[in-house]
Motif scaffolding. Structure first.
Motif, PDB file in Angstrom:
ATOM      1  N   MET A   1      -4.334   2.541  42.213  1.00 64.24           N
ATOM      2  CA  MET A   1      -4.948   2.362  43.524  1.00 64.24           C
ATOM      3  C   MET A   1      -4.700   0.945  44.026  1.00 64.24           C
ATOM      4  N   LYS A   2      -4.276   0.833  45.281  1.00 64.89           N
ATOM      5  CA  LYS A   2      -4.069  -0.466  45.906  1.00 64.89           C
ATOM      6  C   LYS A   2      -5.218  -0.751  46.876  1.00 64.89           C
ATOM      7  N   LEU A   3      -5.711  -1.981  46.835  1.00 64.65           N
ATOM      8  CA  LEU A   3      -6.818  -2.371  47.701  1.00 64.65           C
ATOM      9  C   LEU A   3      -6.549  -3.741  48.307  1.00 64.65           C
ATOM     10  N   THR A   4      -7.046  -3.937  49.511  1.00 65.37           N
ATOM     11  CA  THR A   4      -7.049  -5.251  50.146  1.00 65.37           C
ATOM     12  C   THR A   4      -8.490  -5.725  50.202  1.00 65.37           C
ATOM     13  N   LEU A   5      -8.765  -6.853  49.573  1.00 66.49           N
ATOM     14  CA  LEU A   5     -10.125  -7.359  49.473  1.00 66.49           C
ATOM     15  C   LEU A   5     -10.286  -8.596  50.350  1.00 66.49           C
ATOM     16  N   HIS A   6     -11.202  -8.527  51.279  1.00 64.65           N
ATOM     17  CA  HIS A   6     -11.545  -9.672  52.119  1.00 64.65           C
ATOM     18  C   HIS A   6     -12.885 -10.201  51.607  1.00 64.65           C
ATOM     19  N   ILE A   7     -12.866 -11.341  50.927  1.00 62.17           N
ATOM     20  CA  ILE A   7     -14.033 -11.829  50.189  1.00 62.17           C
ATOM     21  C   ILE A   7     -14.513 -13.163  50.764  1.00 62.17           C
ATOM     22  N   TRP A   8     -15.818 -13.274  50.926  1.00 65.30           N
ATOM     23  CA  TRP A   8     -16.414 -14.517  51.411  1.00 65.30           C
ATOM     24  C   TRP A   8     -16.342 -15.580  50.325  1.00 65.30           C
ATOM     25  N   ARG A   9     -15.749 -16.728  50.664  1.00 69.70           N
ATOM     26  CA  ARG A   9     -15.666 -17.857  49.752  1.00 69.70           C
ATOM     27  C   ARG A   9     -16.402 -19.055  50.366  1.00 69.70           C
ATOM     28  N   GLN A  10     -17.235 -19.675  49.565  1.00 70.68           N
ATOM     29  CA  GLN A  10     -18.020 -20.831  50.016  1.00 70.68           C
ATOM     30  C   GLN A  10     -18.306 -21.681  48.783  1.00 70.68           C
ATOM     31  N   LYS A  11     -17.691 -22.852  48.722  1.00 70.63           N
ATOM     32  CA  LYS A  11     -17.760 -23.649  47.501  1.00 70.63           C
ATOM     33  C   LYS A  11     -19.146 -24.207  47.239  1.00 70.63           C
ATOM     34  N   PHE A  12     -19.803 -24.695  48.286  1.00 67.11           N
ATOM     35  CA  PHE A  12     -21.145 -25.263  48.139  1.00 67.11           C
ATOM     36  C   PHE A  12     -22.073 -24.675  49.194  1.00 67.11           C
ATOM     37  N   ALA A  13     -23.364 -24.841  48.969  1.00 68.48           N
ATOM     38  CA  ALA A  13     -24.360 -24.245  49.864  1.00 68.48           C
ATOM     39  C   ALA A  13     -24.200 -24.735  51.304  1.00 68.48           C
ATOM     40  N   ASN A  14     -23.820 -25.983  51.488  1.00 68.35           N
ATOM     41  CA  ASN A  14     -23.738 -26.555  52.837  1.00 68.35           C
ATOM     42  C   ASN A  14     -22.357 -26.453  53.461  1.00 68.35           C
ATOM     43  N   ASP A  15     -21.400 -25.852  52.742  1.00 66.59           N
ATOM     44  CA  ASP A  15     -20.067 -25.672  53.308  1.00 66.59           C
ATOM     45  C   ASP A  15     -20.077 -24.576  54.369  1.00 66.59           C
ATOM     46  N   LYS A  16     -19.065 -24.603  55.224  1.00 70.36           N
ATOM     47  CA  LYS A  16     -18.972 -23.603  56.276  1.00 70.36           C
ATOM     48  C   LYS A  16     -18.652 -22.223  55.709  1.00 70.36           C
ATOM     49  N   GLY A  17     -17.712 -22.146  54.791  1.00 71.08           N
ATOM     50  CA  GLY A  17     -17.333 -20.867  54.199  1.00 71.08           C
ATOM     51  C   GLY A  17     -16.389 -20.073  55.083  1.00 71.08           C
ATOM     52  N   SER A  18     -15.631 -19.161  54.456  1.00 72.87           N
ATOM     53  CA  SER A  18     -14.695 -18.330  55.220  1.00 72.87           C
ATOM     54  C   SER A  18     -14.287 -17.122  54.367  1.00 72.87           C
ATOM     55  N   ILE A  19     -13.637 -16.186  55.026  1.00 74.07           N
ATOM     56  CA  ILE A  19     -13.128 -14.988  54.342  1.00 74.07           C
ATOM     57  C   ILE A  19     -11.724 -15.273  53.807  1.00 74.07           C
ATOM     58  N   GLU A  20     -11.500 -14.964  52.541  1.00 75.68           N
ATOM     59  CA  GLU A  20     -10.165 -15.059  51.952  1.00 75.68           C
ATOM     60  C   GLU A  20      -9.720 -13.663  51.520  1.00 75.68           C
ATOM     61  N   THR A  21      -8.433 -13.405  51.631  1.00 70.60           N
ATOM     62  CA  THR A  21      -7.898 -12.066  51.371  1.00 70.60           C
ATOM     63  C   THR A  21      -7.129 -12.032  50.055  1.00 70.60           C
ATOM     64  N   TYR A  22      -7.377 -10.988  49.281  1.00 74.69           N
ATOM     65  CA  TYR A  22      -6.724 -10.779  47.993  1.00 74.69           C
ATOM     66  C   TYR A  22      -6.196  -9.351  47.936  1.00 74.69           C
ATOM     67  N   PHE A  23      -5.017  -9.198  47.337  1.00 73.49           N
ATOM     68  CA  PHE A  23      -4.409  -7.875  47.208  1.00 73.49           C
ATOM     69  C   PHE A  23      -4.464  -7.445  45.746  1.00 73.49           C
ATOM     70  N   ARG A  24      -4.973  -6.255  45.523  1.00 77.15           N
ATOM     71  CA  ARG A  24      -5.109  -5.740  44.159  1.00 77.15           C
ATOM     72  C   ARG A  24      -4.290  -4.465  44.019  1.00 77.15           C
ATOM     73  N   GLU A  25      -3.529  -4.379  42.940  1.00 77.00           N
ATOM     74  CA  GLU A  25      -2.755  -3.184  42.638  1.00 77.00           C
ATOM     75  C   GLU A  25      -3.197  -2.614  41.299  1.00 77.00           C
ATOM     76  N   ASN A  26      -2.918  -1.347  41.111  1.00 73.77           N
ATOM     77  CA  ASN A  26      -3.234  -0.664  39.847  1.00 73.77           C
ATOM     78  C   ASN A  26      -4.712  -0.763  39.479  1.00 73.77           C
ATOM     79  N   VAL A  27      -5.564  -0.620  40.479  1.00 68.35           N
ATOM     80  CA  VAL A  27      -7.000  -0.624  40.215  1.00 68.35           C
ATOM     81  C   VAL A  27      -7.395   0.712  39.607  1.00 68.35           C
TER      82      VAL A  27
END
Length: 249
Positions: A1-27
């Protein structure tokens, strides 16, 4: 199974944060959702990248720690299911998934998918207990409880405090969570001595810790993984009004 994952990334509590995209194969479709994230983190670590932070503990659907919003729904699209019980066979090959932390004013983001849900603990601390001042606990046979009351108390006690009710509510209300804790003790003899005090203190703590007001959207009931009924909210309201009236007389 192939999936595209859009995951919220935020390093610290006060950071702005953003969505990062990851591609997964053979799930593997037999994986749980958290196992899929574990594999993604292993790949990120091998690449020298920062793994995705997310909460988890029992992975058996009984602790409430695995609080993720998947495609905008707390714990995903399955009814009566926690994130750790959600399996990848419920998704289709080629799906795009948006994975974010629970969104609520009372749940500030700590990092990535982790939120601070200690506001729920403060509601419990305000009144979700039974005081025992002297002696040992009585034998259970000396405290008869009707089957109807026992069943209601058990249904209320099923709440695992995951916060899905808060995250699903447009107002970020914790009424379903609080009502479950109040109703549990209302239906047990041990909870009678502090019944009025409990309703007042827990409802006050709920408001003091940034939760919104209930507007009867019923999203909380729909997304609760333990199917706590919204009718408990009516009981909480009754207990609060009754306690407030007694406190003013």
């Amino acid at each position: 199974m192939k999936l595209t994952l859009h995951i919220w990334r935020q390093k610290f509590a006060n950071d702005k944060g953003s969505i990062e995209t990851y591609f997964r194969e053979n799930v593997n479709e037999d994986m749980s959702f958290l196992e899929m994230l574990d594999e993604l983190n292993e790949e990120l670590i091998k690449q020298g990248k920062e793994p995705i932070a997310f909460d988890h503990d029992c992975r058996e659907g009984i602790c409430g720690a695995c609080s993720l919003a998947i495609n905008g729904q707390p714990h995903g699209q399955m009814k009566a299911t926690t994130t750790c019980q959600l399996h990848m066979r419920k998704f289709k090959d080629g799906d795009e998934l948006y994975i974010e932390p629970f969104r609520a004013r009372a749940f500030p983001i700590l990092r990535d998918l982790m939120t601070d849900r200690s506001a729920l603990d403060k509601i419990i601390q305000a009144g979700g207990y039974v005081s025992v001042n002297t002696g040992t606990s009585q034998d259970a046979n000396n405290l008869p409880v009707s089957k109807e009351n026992a069943d209601i108390a058990m249904d209320a006690a099923a709440c695992i405090g995951c916060g899905a009710c808060v995250a699903s509510c447009p107002n970020g209300a914790a009424m379903l969570f609080t009502s479950a804790k109040v109703v549990q003790f209302v239906n047990l003899p041990q909870g009678q001595a502090e019944r009025n005090k409990r309703a007042l203190s827990m409802a006050t703590a709920m408001e003091d810790n940034g939760f919104g007001a209930c507007r009867n959207f019923y999203e909380c009931e729909a997304k609760c993984p333990k199917e706590i009924p919204a009718r408990f909210i009516s009981k909480l309201n009754w207990e609060f009004v009754k306690a407030a009236a007694k406190a003013t007389t």
